[in-house]
Design an enzyme around this catalytic site. Sequence first.
Site, PDB file in Angstrom:
ATOM      1  N   GLY A  10       1.768   3.044   8.689  1.00 48.58           N
ATOM      2  CA  GLY A  10       1.681   1.847   9.530  1.00 48.58           C
ATOM      3  C   GLY A  10       3.007   1.499  10.208  1.00 48.58           C
ATOM      4  N   GLY A  51       0.824  -1.209   0.000  1.00 50.01           N
ATOM      5  CA  GLY A  51       0.000   0.000   0.000  1.00 50.01           C
ATOM      6  C   GLY A  51       0.855   1.254   0.000  1.00 50.01           C
ATOM      7  N   LYS A  64       5.170   6.298   2.169  1.00 48.56           N
ATOM      8  CA  LYS A  64       4.685   5.130   2.877  1.00 48.56           C
ATOM      9  C   LYS A  64       5.071   5.256   4.354  1.00 48.56           C
ATOM     10  CE  LYS A  64       5.356   1.075   1.288  1.00 48.56           C
ATOM     11  NZ  LYS A  64       4.036   0.759   1.911  1.00 48.56           N
ATOM     12  N   GLU A  74       9.706  -2.494   4.376  1.00 48.47           N
ATOM     13  CA  GLU A  74       9.066  -2.306   3.067  1.00 48.47           C
ATOM     14  C   GLU A  74      10.069  -1.771   2.044  1.00 48.47           C
ATOM     15  OE1 GLU A  74       4.488  -1.405   4.549  1.00 48.47           O
ATOM     16  OE2 GLU A  74       5.873   0.255   4.318  1.00 48.47           O
ATOM     17  N   ASP A  99       0.628   5.759   1.374  1.00 51.68           N
ATOM     18  CA  ASP A  99      -0.145   6.845   1.988  1.00 51.68           C
ATOM     19  C   ASP A  99      -0.412   7.965   0.989  1.00 51.68           C
ATOM     20  OD1 ASP A  99      -0.060   5.507   4.487  1.00 51.68           O
ATOM     21  OD2 ASP A  99       2.038   6.098   4.612  1.00 51.68           O
TER      22      ASP A  99
HETATM   23  C1  5RP Z   1       2.787   0.721   6.220  1.00 49.81           C
HETATM   24  C2  5RP Z   1       2.467   1.358   4.934  1.00 49.81           C
HETATM   25  C3  5RP Z   1       1.115   1.131   4.374  1.00 49.81           C
HETATM   26  O1  5RP Z   1       1.246   0.428   3.187  1.00 49.81           O
HETATM   27  C4  5RP Z   1       0.446   2.460   4.141  1.00 49.81           C
HETATM   28  O2  5RP Z   1       0.406   3.155   5.384  1.00 49.81           O
HETATM   29  C5  5RP Z   1      -0.969   2.275   3.609  1.00 49.81           C
HETATM   30  O3  5RP Z   1      -1.765   1.639   4.554  1.00 49.81           O
HETATM   31  P1  5RP Z   1      -3.311   1.399   4.289  1.00 49.81           P
HETATM   32  O4  5RP Z   1      -3.417   0.466   3.128  1.00 49.81           O
HETATM   33  O5  5RP Z   1      -3.810   0.796   5.585  1.00 49.81           O
HETATM   34  O6  5RP Z   1      -3.941   2.736   4.023  1.00 49.81           O
HETATM   35  O7  5RP Z   1       3.272   2.025   4.317  1.00 49.81           O
HETATM   36  O8  5RP Z   1       4.078   1.034   6.635  1.00 49.81           O
END
Ligand code: 5RP
Length: 219
Positions: free
Chosen positions: A93, A78, A90, A99, A80
């Site tokens: 999370g 995913g 990103k 990542e 942000d």
């Molecule tokens: C975690 C990330 C996630 O991929 C990013 O925050 C997107 O999260 P979501 O799909 O819950 O919106 O980079 O480190």
Amino acid sequence: MNESDKRIAAMAAIEEVRAGMIVGLGTGSTAAFAITALGERRLDIRAVATSKASEAMARAAGIPLIDFPAQIDLTIDGADEIDPTLAAIKGAGGAMLREKIVAAASTRMIVIADGSKRVDAIGNAPVPVEVLPFGIAFVSARLADLGAHVTVRKDFVTDQGNAIIDCVFPATIDHMRLSQNIAAIPGALGHGLFLTEVSAAYIADRGVVTRLERRVASD
Ligand code: 5RP
């Protein structure tokens, strides 16, 4: 944010996964849809997870996990924020360190997202920086020198046992330079700017999935 759009973006992306591949599994609510759907496909794949949470999810989905190898065929994760050049932020999370390593090892990295993540230019979302706890004060000061408004993420410890500093930079900042400058701070272990790693994105908006591919410069 739209759960159904996250799911259909994930479903479209997993169509790229083929039997025999080593697959990188991203982290977050959108990546979770991909992990579950991949498990349901029962393909003969092996996977590397970018977080403990994704590891547990992959186990539950019946996807065989392996130790991190030097090369990964395809990673699905995913974001942000993602812009038309496929520059992304990103790490909301907190998994961006693993990542980033997994993305760098991947022949192809795909971002999946709902339409709320699509922006004309990245820079509104905070850039998270993973920091060795010992160095928080020093790294915070260096990040502030680079123009950041810094906030140490409260009650949060990464899977590696480190802290995260969320940084809001001026919108006009040169992200390529910023990425290099953050990487050069001793004690800053990784950051959420993914400027060159993303090969393609599947973005779903109100039920319609759009695929964006990175343009390869031709001479
Ligand atoms: C975690 C990330 C996630 O991929 C990013 O925050 C997107 O999260 P979501 O799909 O819950 O919106 O980079 O480190």
